[in-house]
Scaffold this motif. Structure first.
Motif, PDB file in Angstrom:
ATOM      1  N   THR A   1       2.298  -4.757   3.612  1.00  0.00           N
ATOM      2  CA  THR A   1       3.328  -3.745   3.818  1.00  0.00           C
ATOM      3  C   THR A   1       2.837  -2.408   3.279  1.00  0.00           C
ATOM      4  O   THR A   1       2.195  -2.331   2.232  1.00  0.00           O
ATOM      5  CB  THR A   1       4.636  -4.153   3.120  1.00  0.00           C
ATOM      6  OG1 THR A   1       5.094  -5.373   3.722  1.00  0.00           O
ATOM      7  CG2 THR A   1       5.708  -3.088   3.242  1.00  0.00           C
ATOM      8  N   GLU A   2       3.132  -1.353   4.038  1.00  0.00           N
ATOM      9  CA  GLU A   2       2.694  -0.005   3.674  1.00  0.00           C
ATOM     10  C   GLU A   2       3.893   0.926   3.614  1.00  0.00           C
ATOM     11  O   GLU A   2       4.751   0.894   4.501  1.00  0.00           O
ATOM     12  CB  GLU A   2       1.697   0.508   4.710  1.00  0.00           C
ATOM     13  CG  GLU A   2       1.224   1.916   4.477  1.00  0.00           C
ATOM     14  CD  GLU A   2       0.228   2.378   5.529  1.00  0.00           C
ATOM     15  OE1 GLU A   2       0.039   3.589   5.638  1.00  0.00           O
ATOM     16  OE2 GLU A   2      -0.357   1.528   6.232  1.00  0.00           O
ATOM     17  N   TYR A   3       3.956   1.744   2.567  1.00  0.00           N
ATOM     18  CA  TYR A   3       4.959   2.791   2.435  1.00  0.00           C
ATOM     19  C   TYR A   3       4.236   4.123   2.577  1.00  0.00           C
ATOM     20  O   TYR A   3       3.493   4.532   1.693  1.00  0.00           O
ATOM     21  CB  TYR A   3       5.686   2.700   1.088  1.00  0.00           C
ATOM     22  CG  TYR A   3       6.438   1.403   0.929  1.00  0.00           C
ATOM     23  CD1 TYR A   3       7.679   1.226   1.522  1.00  0.00           C
ATOM     24  CD2 TYR A   3       5.894   0.348   0.213  1.00  0.00           C
ATOM     25  CE1 TYR A   3       8.371   0.025   1.396  1.00  0.00           C
ATOM     26  CE2 TYR A   3       6.571  -0.855   0.078  1.00  0.00           C
ATOM     27  CZ  TYR A   3       7.800  -0.998   0.671  1.00  0.00           C
ATOM     28  OH  TYR A   3       8.477  -2.185   0.556  1.00  0.00           O
ATOM     29  N   MET A   4       4.449   4.759   3.734  1.00  0.00           N
ATOM     30  CA  MET A   4       3.764   6.004   4.031  1.00  0.00           C
ATOM     31  C   MET A   4       4.701   7.188   3.791  1.00  0.00           C
ATOM     32  O   MET A   4       5.807   7.234   4.325  1.00  0.00           O
ATOM     33  CB  MET A   4       3.290   6.020   5.486  1.00  0.00           C
ATOM     34  CG  MET A   4       2.506   7.261   5.843  1.00  0.00           C
ATOM     35  SD  MET A   4       2.060   7.253   7.580  1.00  0.00           S
ATOM     36  CE  MET A   4       3.648   7.580   8.336  1.00  0.00           C
TER      37      MET A   4
ATOM     38  N   THR B   1       0.653   5.263   0.846  1.00  0.00           N
ATOM     39  CA  THR B   1      -0.184   6.229   1.539  1.00  0.00           C
ATOM     40  C   THR B   1       0.595   7.505   1.828  1.00  0.00           C
ATOM     41  O   THR B   1       1.815   7.543   1.686  1.00  0.00           O
ATOM     42  CB  THR B   1      -0.701   5.667   2.877  1.00  0.00           C
ATOM     43  OG1 THR B   1       0.413   5.411   3.735  1.00  0.00           O
ATOM     44  CG2 THR B   1      -1.525   4.396   2.675  1.00  0.00           C
TER      45      THR B   1
ATOM     46  N   TRP C   1      -1.300  -7.098   8.264  1.00  0.00           N
ATOM     47  CA  TRP C   1      -1.677  -6.260   7.122  1.00  0.00           C
ATOM     48  C   TRP C   1      -0.554  -6.245   6.100  1.00  0.00           C
ATOM     49  O   TRP C   1       0.597  -6.531   6.411  1.00  0.00           O
ATOM     50  CB  TRP C   1      -1.972  -4.829   7.587  1.00  0.00           C
ATOM     51  CG  TRP C   1      -3.076  -4.777   8.589  1.00  0.00           C
ATOM     52  CD1 TRP C   1      -4.413  -4.936   8.348  1.00  0.00           C
ATOM     53  CD2 TRP C   1      -2.953  -4.586   9.994  1.00  0.00           C
ATOM     54  NE1 TRP C   1      -5.126  -4.832   9.521  1.00  0.00           N
ATOM     55  CE2 TRP C   1      -4.248  -4.624  10.553  1.00  0.00           C
ATOM     56  CE3 TRP C   1      -1.872  -4.378  10.851  1.00  0.00           C
ATOM     57  CZ2 TRP C   1      -4.495  -4.474  11.902  1.00  0.00           C
ATOM     58  CZ3 TRP C   1      -2.120  -4.214  12.206  1.00  0.00           C
ATOM     59  CH2 TRP C   1      -3.418  -4.267  12.720  1.00  0.00           C
TER      60      TRP C   1
ATOM     61  N   ARG D   1       0.831  -1.192   0.000  1.00  0.00           N
ATOM     62  CA  ARG D   1       0.000   0.000   0.000  1.00  0.00           C
ATOM     63  C   ARG D   1       0.865   1.241   0.000  1.00  0.00           C
ATOM     64  O   ARG D   1       1.853   1.310   0.728  1.00  0.00           O
ATOM     65  CB  ARG D   1      -0.864   0.045   1.259  1.00  0.00           C
ATOM     66  CG  ARG D   1      -2.241  -0.387   1.048  1.00  0.00           C
ATOM     67  CD  ARG D   1      -3.138  -0.240   2.233  1.00  0.00           C
ATOM     68  NE  ARG D   1      -2.508  -0.062   3.518  1.00  0.00           N
ATOM     69  CZ  ARG D   1      -3.155   0.304   4.597  1.00  0.00           C
ATOM     70  NH1 ARG D   1      -4.433   0.545   4.543  1.00  0.00           N
ATOM     71  NH2 ARG D   1      -2.539   0.433   5.741  1.00  0.00           N
TER      72      ARG D   1
ATOM     73  N   LYS E   1      -4.770   6.832   1.042  1.00  0.00           N
ATOM     74  CA  LYS E   1      -4.193   6.016  -0.029  1.00  0.00           C
ATOM     75  C   LYS E   1      -4.045   6.800  -1.332  1.00  0.00           C
ATOM     76  O   LYS E   1      -4.883   7.626  -1.671  1.00  0.00           O
ATOM     77  CB  LYS E   1      -5.069   4.796  -0.281  1.00  0.00           C
ATOM     78  CG  LYS E   1      -5.190   3.881   0.907  1.00  0.00           C
ATOM     79  CD  LYS E   1      -6.152   2.756   0.606  1.00  0.00           C
ATOM     80  CE  LYS E   1      -6.495   2.041   1.906  1.00  0.00           C
ATOM     81  NZ  LYS E   1      -7.738   1.325   1.831  1.00  0.00           N
TER      82      LYS E   1
END
Length: 156
Positions: A79-82, A4, A77, A2, A38
């Motif tokens: 992996t997220e790159y914010m 964000t 969840w 993801r 997102k």
């Protein structure tokens, strides 16, 4: 994976914080965050942040800085790159008070910067919030969670 954005908007020594209480199945339910969300297809980090801030607050930002990237790894969840931003809000817009009351994701509230870490936050958020209040140098932070428990972290 993801992608964000998250923005901490500052005015008079306080951050605009979102208490996430309205969305069902929200992994951040009941936690306090900055504003963001997102990416839509084709958006740059700046375009995503500006759109999300407008959608959640009604504010149009012009004085902002891209401060860092936070990588969230979790056993629950994806992996997220914010992409993390800060912004200065020197003047309130006339409709600000009304717009801040009507966020679809929760309640928006101005919280003194020295009280933000007393709120119910993700533990990893406290790490980068301390960095935001110190150095202006761009950073990367990787945080790893097991459930809601922070088990590992590293600044780069």
């Amino acid at each position: 994976m993801r992608l964000t954005t998250l923005c901490y908007i500052e005015r008079d020594g306080a951050y605009l914080m979102l208490h996430r209480t309205k969305k069902k199945n929200d992994q951040s339910r009941d936690k306090w965050l900055g504003v963001g969300g997102k990416f839509e297809d084709g958006e740059s980090p700046e375009e995503c942040m500006l759109r999300e801030v407008w959608e959640e607050t009604g504010l149009e930002l012009s004085d902002y800085a891209f401060r860092g990237i936070v990588t969230f790894v979790s056993d629950c969840w994806e992996t997220e790159y914010m992409h993390l931003f800060t912004a200065d809000l020197a003047e309130p817009w006339p409709e600000e008070a009304e717009r801040l009351k009507s966020c679809d994701e929760g309640t928006l509230e101005w919280v003194p910067k020295d009280k933000v870490c007393d709120l119910y936050l993700w533990e990893g958020d406290k790490l980068f919030l301390n960095r935001l209040n110190g150095s202006r140098k761009f950073f990367s932070l990787k945080v790893e969670y097991e459930g809601e428990k922070l088990v590992n972290w590293k600044f780069y």
